[in-house]
Design a protein around this motif. Structure first.
Motif, PDB file in Angstrom:
ATOM      1  N   LEU A 174       0.827  -1.204   0.000  1.00  0.00           N
ATOM      2  CA  LEU A 174       0.000   0.000   0.000  1.00  0.00           C
ATOM      3  C   LEU A 174       0.866   1.261   0.000  1.00  0.00           C
ATOM      4  CD1 LEU A 174      -2.777  -1.056   2.548  1.00  0.00           C
ATOM      5  CD2 LEU A 174      -2.975  -0.876   0.051  1.00  0.00           C
ATOM      6  N   ALA A 175       1.952   1.227   0.757  1.00  0.00           N
ATOM      7  CA  ALA A 175       2.856   2.377   0.787  1.00  0.00           C
ATOM      8  C   ALA A 175       3.508   2.583  -0.579  1.00  0.00           C
ATOM      9  CB  ALA A 175       3.922   2.186   1.859  1.00  0.00           C
ATOM     10  N   TYR A 176       3.852   1.477  -1.235  1.00  0.00           N
ATOM     11  CA  TYR A 176       4.446   1.583  -2.573  1.00  0.00           C
ATOM     12  C   TYR A 176       3.441   2.201  -3.543  1.00  0.00           C
ATOM     13  CZ  TYR A 176       6.543   0.580  -7.039  1.00  0.00           C
ATOM     14  OH  TYR A 176       7.065   0.725  -8.288  1.00  0.00           O
ATOM     15  N   ALA A 177       2.188   1.752  -3.455  1.00  0.00           N
ATOM     16  CA  ALA A 177       1.149   2.284  -4.343  1.00  0.00           C
ATOM     17  C   ALA A 177       0.965   3.785  -4.134  1.00  0.00           C
ATOM     18  CB  ALA A 177      -0.164   1.542  -4.105  1.00  0.00           C
ATOM     19  N   ALA A 178       0.999   4.214  -2.862  1.00  0.00           N
ATOM     20  CA  ALA A 178       0.848   5.640  -2.566  1.00  0.00           C
ATOM     21  C   ALA A 178       2.014   6.449  -3.119  1.00  0.00           C
ATOM     22  CB  ALA A 178       0.731   5.851  -1.060  1.00  0.00           C
ATOM     23  N   ASN A 179       3.204   5.845  -3.115  1.00  0.00           N
ATOM     24  CA  ASN A 179       4.396   6.542  -3.600  1.00  0.00           C
ATOM     25  C   ASN A 179       4.472   6.586  -5.123  1.00  0.00           C
ATOM     26  OD1 ASN A 179       7.144   7.705  -2.857  1.00  0.00           O
ATOM     27  ND2 ASN A 179       7.764   6.040  -4.213  1.00  0.00           N
ATOM     28  N   ALA A 180       3.712   5.721  -5.777  1.00  0.00           N
ATOM     29  CA  ALA A 180       3.802   5.601  -7.233  1.00  0.00           C
ATOM     30  C   ALA A 180       3.438   6.895  -7.950  1.00  0.00           C
ATOM     31  CB  ALA A 180       2.901   4.463  -7.716  1.00  0.00           C
ATOM     32  N   ALA A 181       2.645   7.739  -7.299  1.00  0.00           N
ATOM     33  CA  ALA A 181       2.232   8.991  -7.930  1.00  0.00           C
ATOM     34  C   ALA A 181       3.306  10.072  -7.821  1.00  0.00           C
ATOM     35  CB  ALA A 181       0.934   9.488  -7.300  1.00  0.00           C
ATOM     36  N   THR A 182       4.403   9.780  -7.109  1.00  0.00           N
ATOM     37  CA  THR A 182       5.475  10.755  -6.926  1.00  0.00           C
ATOM     38  C   THR A 182       6.639  10.440  -7.866  1.00  0.00           C
ATOM     39  OG1 THR A 182       6.794   9.567  -5.263  1.00  0.00           O
ATOM     40  CG2 THR A 182       4.826  10.727  -4.496  1.00  0.00           C
ATOM     41  N   THR A 183       7.654  11.295  -7.833  1.00  0.00           N
ATOM     42  CA  THR A 183       8.859  11.058  -8.631  1.00  0.00           C
ATOM     43  C   THR A 183      10.005  10.554  -7.761  1.00  0.00           C
ATOM     44  OG1 THR A 183       9.557  13.355  -8.335  1.00  0.00           O
ATOM     45  CG2 THR A 183       8.229  12.840 -10.296  1.00  0.00           C
TER      46      THR A 183
END
Length: 410
Positions: free
Chosen positions: A76-85
């Motif tokens: 879930l944390a990875y998914a949340a970070n996916a929108a960042t650079t």
């Protein structure tokens, strides 16, 4: 000099090559200078880092409550970070509490130089304070993630590797440009950074080994036995042993049915454990207190890595123990070794199997390679010699003797 050594991932236990390298160099440096240690790492109970307080002038620790790799919270944390650079590994470790604590340290004390150990650590450095900073890169992270992408066959993991590769490339370039000087552990890694950094800004610090701790033993080897050592929760090691067990070991078994393989290292995952369940020739030990008995017992030490960067301390340790080594080119990358002189290199499954069988059935050749391997590491790769190189760089940066172009900290 007064030095602040800042490191992500902690120093103890000494179960990874990067930790071993950092621990030995930092400890040797602390004998010569005032070295404070700042670390942030996954919390453990009991915390082994209390043992370091007698070794360093000051030890400041920030344990982190991190999700386990590939767990639901981690996903879930990875998914949340996916929108960042931002690379996920930096998002995972570089917490605001760590950044605040490091800023407090650097604001409250005068340090001649900050040693930023590993690229991840650069994500918490308060660059605006202007502390002279040396970035110690143990790998070219971009290279590792690109190799993950090329090797992985699972479409989802291939996508993950591609994203980390692209975001890590931006982070790696940004932070190496911001640092006053960059250290690498091999000339190959140095060459990668010289694609965008000036030559005078990058120095290679060779890999070392504890020659007293890792030395040959006066005991017979077990016939037809192989060994691999390494932390099995590091993806390149997991990939290596799966590759060896599925594509190389069966070829060896066709010619030497009684061959055995010991996989020695902490936290083996389900995939690695399953290998031993399917093939009785494979023994998976998990964490051990001392790898030396396993290496001394084996006739051949194998390093079938297909992914990685930096240098493999495991090879130098095996060579210091007088082991005959068979490795892929990537496994031995960055080390001053010569195929046929002090180890054997092989990059296809058939070649790797052929060279392994030749050593298993050739005791004289094993002895020749083992003696040459020990002689190589004895020649100039003690931790004292390695620390001399790093100390010279730190001194020159602290005294502003490097003529490299100004770091870009905007």
């Amino acid at each position: 000099m007064k030095i602040l050594w800042a490191k992500s991932g902690g120093l103890l236990p000494l179960d990874r090559g990067g930790k071993i390298r950092s621990f030995n160099i930092a400890s040797e440096l602390a004998r010569r200078h005032e070295v404070d240690l700042f670390m942030f790492y996954p919390s453990t109970t009991p915390d082994p880092h209390d043992q370091l307080r007698d070794r360093f002038a000051r030890v400041d620790c920030v344990p982190l409550d991190l999700p386990k790799r590939a767990s639901v919270p981690d996903t879930l944390a990875y998914a949340a970070n996916a929108a960042t650079t931002r690379p996920y590994q930096m998002r995972k470790y570089c917490r605001p509490a760590v950044q605040r604590r490091l800023r407090e340290l650097l604001s409250g004390e005068h340090y001649d130089v900050l040693l930023c150990d590993f690229l991840l650590t650069a994500g918490v450095v308060p660059w605006d304070l202007g502390t002279r900073t040396v970035l110690f890169t143990h790998n070219v992270e971009t290279t590792i993630w690109k190799r993950h992408f090329l090797v992985n066959k699972n479409p989802l993991w291939k996508l993950v590797a591609w994203r980390e590769y692209r975001t890590m490339a931006r982070a790696e370039r940004r932070f190496t440009e911001m640092a006053d000087h960059v250290l690498t552990v091999s000339d190959e890694d140095r060459g990668a950074f010289l694609e965008f950094l000036p030559e005078e800004k990058v120095t290679t610090v060779p890999t070392g080994v504890d020659l007293e701790y890792f030395k040959p033993a006066d005991k017979p080897q077990t016939a037809h036995s192989l060994v691999f050592t390494g932390s099995m929760d590091w993806l390149p090691n997991e990939d290596a042993i799966i590759y060896f067990s599925t594509e190389i070991l069966p070829l060896v078994q066709q010619r030497i049915p009684g061959v055995t393989l010991s996989v020695v290292g902490r936290k083996p995952g389900r995939k690695v454990i399953a290998l031993a369940e399917k093939n009785p020739a494979i023994r998976v030990t998990g964490a051990v207190a001392d790898i030396r008995p396993y290496v001394h017992e084996a006739a051949v030490y194998v390093v079938p890595l297909r992914i990685g960067g930096g240098t493999r301390i495991k090879i130098f340790e095996a060579m210091a123990m007088g082991s005959a080594v068979v490795s892929t080119s990537i496994g031995a990358e960055g080390l001053p070794v010569a195929d046929g002189k002090n180890l054997l290199l092989a990059d296809s499954p058939q070649d790797f199997a052929d060279r392994t069988v030749a050593l298993l059935t050739g005791p004289a050749e094993r002895q020749r390679l083992g003696l040459a391997a020990r002689a190589l590491v004895e020649s100039r790769y003690s931790w004292n010699e390695v620390t001399n190189v790093l100390e010279k760089v730190l001194t020159q940066v602290a005294e502003s003797n490097f003529s490299s172009m100004p770091s870009n900290r905007s």
